[in-house]
Design an enzyme around this catalytic site. Structure first.
Site, short mmCIF file in Angstrom:
data_model
loop_
_atom_site.label_atom_id
_atom_site.label_comp_id
_atom_site.label_asym_id
_atom_site.label_seq_id
_atom_site.Cartn_x
_atom_site.Cartn_y
_atom_site.Cartn_z
N GLU A 1 28.38 33.95 44.75
CA GLU A 1 29.27 33.78 43.59
C GLU A 1 30.65 33.27 44.01
O GLU A 1 31.69 33.85 43.67
CB GLU A 1 29.40 35.10 42.82
CG GLU A 1 28.06 35.54 42.25
CD GLU A 1 28.17 36.68 41.25
OE1 GLU A 1 29.16 37.42 41.28
OE2 GLU A 1 27.23 36.82 40.42
N GLU B 1 19.76 36.11 40.63
CA GLU B 1 20.18 37.39 40.05
C GLU B 1 20.06 37.35 38.54
O GLU B 1 20.57 36.43 37.90
CB GLU B 1 21.66 37.70 40.36
CG GLU B 1 21.94 38.12 41.75
CD GLU B 1 23.40 38.50 41.96
OE1 GLU B 1 24.02 39.06 41.03
OE2 GLU B 1 23.91 38.23 43.05
C1 BG6 Z 1 26.82 39.81 40.65
C2 BG6 Z 1 26.95 40.14 42.11
O1 BG6 Z 1 28.06 39.45 40.19
O2 BG6 Z 1 26.52 40.81 39.75
C3 BG6 Z 1 26.31 41.44 42.53
O3 BG6 Z 1 26.51 39.09 42.93
C4 BG6 Z 1 26.54 42.48 41.45
O4 BG6 Z 1 26.80 41.80 43.78
C5 BG6 Z 1 25.89 42.00 40.17
O5 BG6 Z 1 26.08 43.74 41.79
C6 BG6 Z 1 26.01 42.98 39.02
O6 BG6 Z 1 27.33 43.40 38.86
P1 BG6 Z 1 27.70 44.94 38.83
O7 BG6 Z 1 29.17 44.98 38.79
O8 BG6 Z 1 27.05 45.46 37.60
O9 BG6 Z 1 27.13 45.50 40.07
#
Ligand code: BG6
Length: 490
Positions: A208, A389
């Site tokens: 990211e 993701e």
């Molecule tokens: C993404 C990241 O932004 O979102 C992860 O690459 C992160 O590292 C994921 O865990 C979800 O965000 P959060 O804050 O709910 O863990």
């Protein structure tokens, strides 16, 4: 847009799950690992920001400093980030993949994973970041992990830097604002490629990268927030990305290096042209990074913005040619939600979208955002895409040893449909889907454990208490069926 007739996925589609070392691995400073930026962060919550702990070298006073988005890290004079006695640091523990990787990989295999996204913790390989020689014990750990994955025919997808870097590089060099860090990263990349070229085909450079303006410290080890510092650090990361692709070609061109973007479609709140212009502007906050890393050029809109803000980049003669010649070969992106903006309220970075529901953490639930993103990025770059993701962070309840997470199944089912449509109706080339936090891990944003994304439950609370036992949730069996049926049984 045309409606779907069937769900079909390519035979070689890489179904799997994703994690990151700073949220998953743990292992503290075992095996010679140095401290990394996230290791000195406490947990937080929906309403309380994560804090960095510090010690004043002159007075011995200790304290806490909030990490605020788009702000410099305000430490008192002579203070340095440090671990404090009695404080809990979620990243140091993760959920103990370091000791449980065999058990976890067996669970991933049971679900039928074809791909496993993880990151190497830079500070495990170069504890301070600027050493000449890597830490052999750290390298051996990842050797063991990759060998275990191979046992089950699971392909690793490895992020080289996922929201961390050796803390010492941040303290002593200001993170990526310093050009020397490009060289340190190159050395790190050379070690990884040389050592693991037979075990890892797919690599991502920076997780990211476009979040650098929001979280300069976590993304790039940069404690200072200013347009100049952020732009300079990003430039160095671009140069490092190009050099990484070049290095990969020299060492073993069979490997592939991808970019990793956090992408959220931005909708104009109304059909007012002014709202649409603002939406384009906000999408460019992310697209700038793929324009450079994947497109191979600095886009005109960003150069104009730099001119307006008085940002002057320090560059070297070869930089732009390197960026042009060595773009990333595929795009990995995260996509969880969409945003909504209005020119009438430009200071609000996101308005509530009346058409969409929200998660408990206020993230919109918008499955179409995947199809939109896939189309946007494919139209722009014509490069293969990988949803590295996607998932739903929610609180789970354990009832008689079971977790009935139908809400997560619903979310993921709609995501899979949206991806299928992009493939079958729009012709987008999609390499795979790695569901975020397939096993419960620490939340990056809040440091909590209760914001769970997993298909596998981990018995641990926000303070790190619990047996760490792994329990299969209902979504585990659902995803297993999806993978087994190649996405046809949803
Ligand atoms: C993404 C990241 O932004 O979102 C992860 O690459 C992160 O590292 C994921 O865990 C979800 O965000 P959060 O804050 O709910 O863990």
């Amino acid at each position: 847009m045309t409606e779907r007739k069937a769900f079909r996925f390519p035979e070689n589609f890489l179904w799997g799950g994703a994690t990151a070392a700073n949220q998953y691995e743990g292992g503290g400073t075992e095996g010679g690992k140095g401290l990394s930026v996230c290791d000195v962060l406490t947990g937080g919550s929906r309403t309380r920001k994560r804090q960095m702990t510090w010690i004043n070298r002159v007075t011995d006073e200790t304290g806490y400093t909030e990490l605020r988005p788009r702000q410099s890290l305000a430490l008192p004079e002579n203070a340095e980030p440090a671990l404090l006695d009695g404080e809990y640091y979620p990243s140091l523990k993760g959920v103990d993949f370091y000791h449980r990787y065999k058990e976890d990989i067996a669970l991933a295999a049971e679900m039928g994973f074809k791909a496993f996204r993880m990151s190497v913790n830079w500070a495990r390989i170069f504890p301070q970041g600027d050493e000449e020689e890597p830490n052999e014990e750290g390298l051996q750990f990842y050797d063991a992990v990759f060998d275990e994955l191979k046992k089950y025919g699971i392909v690793p997808l490895v992020t080289m830097c996922h929201y961390e870097m050796p803390l010492s590089l941040s303290l002593n060099y200001g993170g990526w604002t310093d050009r020397r860090v490009v060289g340190f990263f190159e050395r790190y990349a050379r070690v990884l490629f040389t050592r693991y070229q037979k075990k890892v085909k797919y690599w991502l450079t920076f997780n990211e990268i476009d979040n650098i303006a929001n979280f300069p410290l976590i993304c790039a080890g940069v404690p200072e927030y200013s347009p100049q510092a952020v732009a300079q650090a990003a430039h160095h990361m671009f140069v490092a990305s190009a050099k990484t692709v070049k290095l990969k070609n020299e060492i073993n061109p069979d490997m592939m290096v991808g970019q990793m973007l956090a992408y959220m479609p931005v909708y104009g709140y109304s059909c007012s042209p002014k709202d649409q212009l603002l939406a384009i502007d906000r999408e460019r906050d992310a697209l700038f990074f793929s324009d450079v890393q994947v497109g191979g050029y600095y886009p005109a809109y960003k150069l104009k913005e730099y001119e307006r803000n008085g940002v002057v980049l320090k560059t070297e003669a070869e930089d732009f040619e390197l960026i042009r010649r060595y773009p990333c070969e595929f795009i990995g992106f995260s996509c969880y939600k969409s945003m909504c903006v209005s020119a009438g309220q430009p200071e609000k970075r996101n308005l509530k979208n009346p058409y969409l529901e929200e998660s408990e953490w206020g993230w919109t639930i918008d499955p179409d955002c995947l199809r939109l993103t896939l189309n946007e990025l494919y139209d722009r770059y014509r490069k293969p895409l990988w949803i590295v993701e996607n998932g739903l962070g929610a609180e789970d309840t354990v009832e008689n040893g079971k977790i009935h997470d139908q809400y997560r199944i619903d979310y993921l089912r709609d995501s899979v449909k949206s991806i299928a449509d992009a493939i079958n109706l729009d012709g987008v080339e999609v390499m795979g889907l790695t569901v975020w936090g397939w096993i419960d891990i620490i939340s990056a944003g809040t440091g909590e454990m209760k914001k769970r994304y997993g298909l596998v439950y981990v018995d641990m609370d926000d303070e790190g208490h619990g047996s760490l036992d792994r329990i299969r949730k209902d979504s585990f069996y659902w995803y297993q069926k999806v993978i087994r049926s190649e996405g046809t049984e949803l």
